[in-house]
Design a protein around this motif. Structure first.
Motif, short mmCIF file in Angstrom:
data_model
loop_
_atom_site.label_atom_id
_atom_site.label_comp_id
_atom_site.label_asym_id
_atom_site.label_seq_id
_atom_site.Cartn_x
_atom_site.Cartn_y
_atom_site.Cartn_z
N HIS A 58 0.87 -1.18 0.00
CA HIS A 58 0.00 0.00 0.00
C HIS A 58 0.90 1.23 0.00
N GLU A 61 1.86 3.80 3.22
CA GLU A 61 2.39 3.21 4.45
C GLU A 61 3.91 3.27 4.32
N ARG A 100 -3.07 4.40 -1.01
CA ARG A 100 -3.26 2.98 -0.72
C ARG A 100 -3.54 2.20 -2.01
N HIS A 144 3.52 -3.47 6.47
CA HIS A 144 2.38 -2.55 6.38
C HIS A 144 2.37 -1.61 7.57
N SER A 145 1.65 -0.49 7.40
CA SER A 145 1.32 0.41 8.50
C SER A 145 -0.17 0.72 8.39
ZN LIG Z 1 -1.23 -1.99 4.18
#
Ligand SMILES: [Zn+2]
Length: 332
Positions: A58, A61, A100, A144-145
Protein backbone atom coordinates in the motif's frame (compact mmCIF):
# COMPACT_ATOMS: atom_id res chain seq x y z
CA UNK A 1 10.37 -20.25 -13.92
CA UNK A 2 6.61 -19.73 -14.19
CA UNK A 3 5.22 -17.98 -17.26
CA UNK A 4 5.11 -14.28 -16.54
CA UNK A 5 5.24 -11.19 -18.77
CA UNK A 6 7.25 -9.41 -16.04
CA UNK A 7 10.89 -8.92 -17.05
CA UNK A 8 13.48 -9.24 -14.27
CA UNK A 9 16.44 -6.93 -14.81
CA UNK A 10 18.48 -8.26 -11.93
CA UNK A 11 20.08 -11.69 -11.54
CA UNK A 12 18.02 -13.42 -8.83
CA UNK A 13 20.77 -16.05 -8.59
CA UNK A 14 23.71 -13.60 -8.57
CA UNK A 15 25.82 -12.61 -5.57
CA UNK A 16 26.76 -9.28 -4.04
CA UNK A 17 24.43 -6.25 -4.01
CA UNK A 18 22.38 -6.28 -7.22
CA UNK A 19 19.95 -3.44 -7.93
CA UNK A 20 17.59 -3.23 -10.87
CA UNK A 21 13.94 -3.29 -11.83
CA UNK A 22 11.05 -5.55 -12.48
CA UNK A 23 9.62 -4.31 -15.76
CA UNK A 24 5.86 -4.80 -15.84
CA UNK A 25 4.03 -4.21 -19.13
CA UNK A 26 1.61 -1.27 -18.99
CA UNK A 27 0.30 -0.12 -22.34
CA UNK A 28 -0.70 3.55 -22.76
CA UNK A 29 -2.14 5.58 -25.62
CA UNK A 30 1.27 7.13 -26.25
CA UNK A 31 3.39 4.05 -25.41
CA UNK A 32 1.99 0.73 -26.55
CA UNK A 33 5.12 -1.11 -25.37
CA UNK A 34 5.35 0.92 -22.17
CA UNK A 35 6.44 -0.72 -18.92
CA UNK A 36 6.34 0.30 -15.27
CA UNK A 37 9.63 -0.11 -13.39
CA UNK A 38 9.40 -1.64 -9.94
CA UNK A 39 12.69 -1.34 -7.98
CA UNK A 40 14.24 -4.61 -6.74
CA UNK A 41 17.46 -5.21 -4.81
CA UNK A 42 19.03 -8.62 -4.23
CA UNK A 43 21.76 -8.96 -1.60
CA UNK A 44 23.25 -12.45 -1.69
CA UNK A 45 26.33 -14.27 -0.52
CA UNK A 46 27.26 -17.93 -0.01
CA UNK A 47 24.58 -20.43 0.84
CA UNK A 48 21.64 -20.03 3.19
CA UNK A 49 17.95 -19.22 3.30
CA UNK A 50 16.15 -16.77 1.04
CA UNK A 51 14.16 -13.98 2.71
CA UNK A 52 11.77 -11.78 0.74
CA UNK A 53 11.07 -8.39 2.34
CA UNK A 54 8.40 -6.23 0.75
CA UNK A 55 6.99 -2.76 1.46
CA UNK A 56 4.79 -0.37 -0.44
CA UNK A 57 2.12 -3.01 -0.97
CA UNK A 58 0.00 0.00 0.00
CA UNK A 59 1.60 3.25 -1.12
CA UNK A 60 0.59 5.40 1.88
CA UNK A 61 2.39 3.21 4.45
CA UNK A 62 5.90 4.59 4.84
CA UNK A 63 7.87 2.93 7.66
CA UNK A 64 8.49 -0.27 5.67
CA UNK A 65 9.42 1.59 2.49
CA UNK A 66 12.06 3.66 4.30
CA UNK A 67 13.39 0.74 6.38
CA UNK A 68 13.91 -1.33 3.21
CA UNK A 69 15.58 1.59 1.42
CA UNK A 70 17.94 1.74 4.40
CA UNK A 71 18.57 -2.02 4.21
CA UNK A 72 19.14 -1.82 0.42
CA UNK A 73 21.89 0.76 0.95
CA UNK A 74 23.54 -0.43 4.14
CA UNK A 75 23.29 -4.24 4.47
CA UNK A 76 26.82 -5.50 3.71
CA UNK A 77 26.66 -8.40 1.24
CA UNK A 78 29.61 -10.09 2.94
CA UNK A 79 27.59 -10.33 6.19
CA UNK A 80 24.77 -12.19 4.40
CA UNK A 81 24.58 -15.97 4.33
CA UNK A 82 21.92 -16.72 1.75
CA UNK A 83 19.81 -14.25 -0.16
CA UNK A 84 17.73 -11.19 0.71
CA UNK A 85 15.26 -9.98 -1.94
CA UNK A 86 13.97 -6.44 -1.32
CA UNK A 87 10.96 -4.79 -2.95
CA UNK A 88 10.87 -1.44 -1.08
CA UNK A 89 8.09 0.04 -3.26
CA UNK A 90 6.31 -3.07 -4.51
CA UNK A 91 3.10 -1.48 -5.81
CA UNK A 92 5.13 1.30 -7.36
CA UNK A 93 2.30 3.38 -8.92
CA UNK A 94 0.52 3.60 -5.53
CA UNK A 95 3.82 4.37 -3.74
CA UNK A 96 4.69 7.16 -6.17
CA UNK A 97 1.22 8.63 -5.64
CA UNK A 98 1.31 8.18 -1.82
CA UNK A 99 -1.99 6.31 -2.01
CA UNK A 100 -3.26 2.98 -0.72
CA UNK A 101 -4.91 2.03 -4.01
CA UNK A 102 -3.55 2.09 -7.54
CA UNK A 103 -3.92 5.33 -9.50
CA UNK A 104 -4.00 3.09 -12.62
CA UNK A 105 -7.13 1.09 -11.87
CA UNK A 106 -8.12 1.64 -8.23
CA UNK A 107 -6.97 -1.83 -7.21
CA UNK A 108 -5.85 -2.74 -3.69
CA UNK A 109 -2.64 -4.65 -4.47
CA UNK A 110 -3.05 -6.73 -1.33
CA UNK A 111 -6.33 -8.10 -2.68
CA UNK A 112 -4.77 -9.18 -6.01
CA UNK A 113 -3.09 -12.47 -5.02
CA UNK A 114 -2.39 -14.99 -6.42
CA UNK A 115 -2.76 -12.73 -9.46
CA UNK A 116 -3.17 -13.28 -13.18
CA UNK A 117 -0.18 -13.01 -15.56
CA UNK A 118 -2.14 -11.08 -18.16
CA UNK A 119 -4.72 -9.33 -15.94
CA UNK A 120 -3.16 -5.85 -16.03
CA UNK A 121 -0.40 -4.24 -13.94
CA UNK A 122 -1.43 -5.19 -10.39
CA UNK A 123 -2.59 -8.74 -11.15
CA UNK A 124 0.42 -9.36 -13.37
CA UNK A 125 2.86 -8.18 -10.67
CA UNK A 126 1.02 -10.16 -7.98
CA UNK A 127 1.28 -13.27 -10.17
CA UNK A 128 5.04 -12.68 -10.56
CA UNK A 129 5.56 -12.27 -6.80
CA UNK A 130 3.47 -15.38 -6.10
CA UNK A 131 4.73 -17.71 -8.82
CA UNK A 132 8.35 -16.57 -9.29
CA UNK A 133 9.58 -14.99 -6.04
CA UNK A 134 7.69 -16.91 -3.33
CA UNK A 135 8.87 -20.36 -4.52
CA UNK A 136 12.46 -19.13 -3.94
CA UNK A 137 11.71 -18.13 -0.34
CA UNK A 138 12.01 -19.69 3.07
CA UNK A 139 10.70 -16.59 4.83
CA UNK A 140 8.62 -13.63 3.69
CA UNK A 141 7.65 -10.41 5.44
CA UNK A 142 5.31 -7.82 3.96
CA UNK A 143 5.58 -4.51 5.81
CA UNK A 144 2.38 -2.55 6.38
CA UNK A 145 1.32 0.41 8.50
CA UNK A 146 -2.08 1.93 9.21
CA UNK A 147 -2.05 4.11 6.10
CA UNK A 148 -4.03 7.30 5.74
CA UNK A 149 -7.09 5.95 7.51
CA UNK A 150 -5.86 4.11 10.61
CA UNK A 151 -3.36 4.42 13.44
CA UNK A 152 -2.09 1.14 14.90
CA UNK A 153 0.10 0.06 17.84
CA UNK A 154 3.39 -1.08 16.21
CA UNK A 155 3.03 -4.84 15.74
CA UNK A 156 4.39 -7.82 13.89
CA UNK A 157 1.32 -9.56 12.52
CA UNK A 158 0.66 -13.16 11.57
CA UNK A 159 -2.52 -14.90 10.53
CA UNK A 160 -4.22 -17.52 12.63
CA UNK A 161 -3.26 -20.78 10.95
CA UNK A 162 -4.73 -24.29 11.15
CA UNK A 163 -1.29 -25.91 11.02
CA UNK A 164 0.24 -25.88 14.55
CA UNK A 165 3.88 -26.11 13.41
CA UNK A 166 3.52 -23.22 10.92
CA UNK A 167 1.69 -21.24 13.60
CA UNK A 168 4.57 -21.77 16.02
CA UNK A 169 7.17 -20.78 13.40
CA UNK A 170 5.14 -17.67 12.51
CA UNK A 171 4.86 -16.64 16.18
CA UNK A 172 8.58 -17.20 16.73
CA UNK A 173 9.47 -14.99 13.77
CA UNK A 174 6.99 -12.33 14.87
CA UNK A 175 8.55 -12.28 18.35
CA UNK A 176 12.00 -12.04 16.75
CA UNK A 177 10.91 -8.95 14.77
CA UNK A 178 10.54 -7.40 18.20
CA UNK A 179 7.73 -4.85 17.91
CA UNK A 180 5.88 -3.89 21.12
CA UNK A 181 3.10 -6.31 20.11
CA UNK A 182 3.12 -9.70 18.35
CA UNK A 183 -0.39 -10.09 16.98
CA UNK A 184 -2.31 -12.99 15.51
CA UNK A 185 -5.06 -11.60 13.35
CA UNK A 186 -8.31 -12.76 11.86
CA UNK A 187 -8.23 -10.27 8.98
CA UNK A 188 -11.10 -8.79 6.94
CA UNK A 189 -10.87 -10.42 3.49
CA UNK A 190 -7.49 -12.11 4.10
CA UNK A 191 -7.78 -14.65 1.23
CA UNK A 192 -6.30 -12.63 -1.64
CA UNK A 193 -3.41 -11.12 0.40
CA UNK A 194 0.32 -11.64 -0.13
CA UNK A 195 0.49 -13.11 3.38
CA UNK A 196 -2.07 -15.78 2.45
CA UNK A 197 -0.29 -16.47 -0.86
CA UNK A 198 2.97 -17.07 1.02
CA UNK A 199 1.20 -19.30 3.56
CA UNK A 200 -0.32 -21.31 0.71
CA UNK A 201 3.20 -21.94 -0.61
CA UNK A 202 4.47 -23.12 2.78
CA UNK A 203 6.60 -19.99 3.33
CA UNK A 204 6.84 -18.67 6.90
CA UNK A 205 5.04 -15.38 6.39
CA UNK A 206 4.59 -12.26 8.43
CA UNK A 207 3.03 -8.87 8.00
CA UNK A 208 3.17 -5.83 10.24
CA UNK A 209 1.26 -2.74 11.30
CA UNK A 210 3.67 0.03 12.22
CA UNK A 211 1.91 3.31 12.87
CA UNK A 212 -0.22 5.06 10.30
CA UNK A 213 -2.02 8.32 9.81
CA UNK A 214 -0.38 8.80 6.41
CA UNK A 215 2.89 9.93 8.01
CA UNK A 216 6.34 8.46 8.67
CA UNK A 217 6.42 7.90 12.42
CA UNK A 218 10.07 8.10 13.67
CA UNK A 219 9.54 5.67 16.56
CA UNK A 220 7.79 3.17 14.31
CA UNK A 221 10.58 3.57 11.74
CA UNK A 222 13.21 2.71 14.38
CA UNK A 223 11.18 -0.39 15.35
CA UNK A 224 10.94 -1.37 11.67
CA UNK A 225 14.64 -0.89 10.93
CA UNK A 226 15.59 -3.05 13.91
CA UNK A 227 12.79 -5.52 13.12
CA UNK A 228 13.83 -6.34 9.55
CA UNK A 229 17.41 -7.01 10.69
CA UNK A 230 16.00 -9.15 13.51
CA UNK A 231 14.04 -11.22 10.97
CA UNK A 232 17.26 -11.76 8.99
CA UNK A 233 19.03 -12.86 12.19
CA UNK A 234 16.15 -15.16 13.14
CA UNK A 235 16.20 -16.72 9.65
CA UNK A 236 19.97 -17.27 9.87
CA UNK A 237 20.82 -14.90 7.02
CA UNK A 238 22.63 -12.56 9.44
CA UNK A 239 24.68 -13.72 12.41
CA UNK A 240 23.69 -12.95 15.98
CA UNK A 241 20.53 -12.99 18.05
CA UNK A 242 17.58 -10.64 17.48
CA UNK A 243 17.85 -7.40 19.49
CA UNK A 244 15.15 -6.70 22.08
CA UNK A 245 13.54 -3.24 22.02
CA UNK A 246 13.51 -0.77 24.93
CA UNK A 247 9.92 -1.92 25.71
CA UNK A 248 11.08 -5.52 26.31
CA UNK A 249 9.74 -8.72 24.78
CA UNK A 250 6.66 -8.32 22.55
CA UNK A 251 3.24 -8.66 24.16
CA UNK A 252 1.54 -11.58 22.41
CA UNK A 253 -1.99 -10.58 21.47
CA UNK A 254 -4.79 -11.54 19.14
CA UNK A 255 -7.78 -10.10 17.34
CA UNK A 256 -9.67 -13.38 17.27
CA UNK A 257 -12.80 -12.38 15.38
CA UNK A 258 -14.81 -9.52 13.92
CA UNK A 259 -16.51 -9.09 17.31
CA UNK A 260 -13.37 -7.20 18.32
CA UNK A 261 -14.02 -4.55 15.64
CA UNK A 262 -16.30 -1.53 15.97
CA UNK A 263 -17.81 -0.53 12.62
CA UNK A 264 -19.46 2.81 11.81
CA UNK A 265 -23.16 2.20 11.03
CA UNK A 266 -23.47 5.42 8.99
CA UNK A 267 -21.37 8.12 7.30
CA UNK A 268 -20.08 10.76 9.66
CA UNK A 269 -17.21 12.32 11.60
CA UNK A 270 -15.62 10.00 14.16
CA UNK A 271 -14.79 11.25 17.65
CA UNK A 272 -12.84 8.48 19.42
CA UNK A 273 -13.29 8.17 23.18
CA UNK A 274 -9.74 6.92 23.81
CA UNK A 275 -6.18 7.32 22.57
CA UNK A 276 -4.43 4.51 20.72
CA UNK A 277 -3.00 1.94 23.15
CA UNK A 278 -5.61 2.54 25.90
CA UNK A 279 -6.96 -0.35 27.97
CA UNK A 280 -10.71 -0.47 27.26
CA UNK A 281 -13.71 -2.44 28.50
CA UNK A 282 -16.54 -4.17 26.67
CA UNK A 283 -19.72 -2.03 26.61
CA UNK A 284 -17.74 1.15 27.45
CA UNK A 285 -18.20 4.10 25.04
CA UNK A 286 -15.91 3.81 21.97
CA UNK A 287 -16.83 7.24 20.63
CA UNK A 288 -19.40 9.34 18.84
CA UNK A 289 -20.34 9.46 15.19
CA UNK A 290 -21.40 13.00 14.26
CA UNK A 291 -23.88 13.39 11.39
CA UNK A 292 -23.74 16.69 9.52
CA UNK A 293 -26.96 15.87 7.65
CA UNK A 294 -29.16 16.25 10.74
CA UNK A 295 -27.94 19.07 13.05
CA UNK A 296 -30.68 18.59 15.65
CA UNK A 297 -30.17 14.82 16.10
CA UNK A 298 -27.70 13.58 18.75
CA UNK A 299 -24.51 11.87 17.54
CA UNK A 300 -24.58 8.07 17.27
CA UNK A 301 -22.89 6.56 20.35
CA UNK A 302 -20.88 3.38 19.71
CA UNK A 303 -19.51 0.96 22.32
CA UNK A 304 -16.66 -1.53 22.38
CA UNK A 305 -17.77 -5.15 22.11
CA UNK A 306 -14.65 -6.58 23.74
CA UNK A 307 -12.23 -5.85 26.59
CA UNK A 308 -8.55 -5.35 25.80
CA UNK A 309 -6.02 -3.00 24.20
CA UNK A 310 -7.23 -0.33 21.78
CA UNK A 311 -4.89 -1.68 19.11
CA UNK A 312 -6.17 0.30 16.11
CA UNK A 313 -8.14 3.54 15.93
CA UNK A 314 -9.59 5.48 13.05
CA UNK A 315 -7.16 8.32 12.22
CA UNK A 316 -8.97 10.12 9.40
CA UNK A 317 -11.89 12.09 10.80
CA UNK A 318 -14.38 11.34 8.07
CA UNK A 319 -15.80 7.80 7.94
CA UNK A 320 -18.28 5.99 5.75
CA UNK A 321 -20.87 3.43 6.80
CA UNK A 322 -19.11 0.09 7.24
CA UNK A 323 -15.66 1.52 8.11
CA UNK A 324 -13.95 0.11 11.21
CA UNK A 325 -13.31 2.87 13.75
CA UNK A 326 -11.68 0.75 16.48
CA UNK A 327 -10.10 -2.69 16.78
CA UNK A 328 -9.48 -4.32 20.16
CA UNK A 329 -6.69 -6.83 20.79
CA UNK A 330 -6.63 -9.16 23.77
CA UNK A 331 -3.75 -11.12 25.26
CA UNK A 332 -3.09 -14.44 23.59
ZN1 LIG B 1 -1.23 -1.99 4.18
Amino acid sequence: MATSPVMVEVDLWGSGRLAGHLRVPQSRDDSGWGTIQVPIVVIANGTGPTVLLTAGNHGDEYEGQVALLDLARTLPAEEVQGRVILLPAMHYPACAAGKRLSPLDGRDFNRCFPGDPFGGFALSLAHFVDSVLLPLCDVQMDLHSGGTGMDIVPSAVGHMLDHPEMQARTLAMADAFGAPVTLLLKEVNAGPTLLAAAENRGVVALSSELGGGGRLNPRALAITKRGVRNVLRHAGVLQGKPEIGEYGHPRRMTVPDLGHYVFAPADGIWEAAHELGAAVQADAPAGLLHRIEDPTAPPIALSYKATGLLWCVRHAGRVKAGDPVAVIARDL
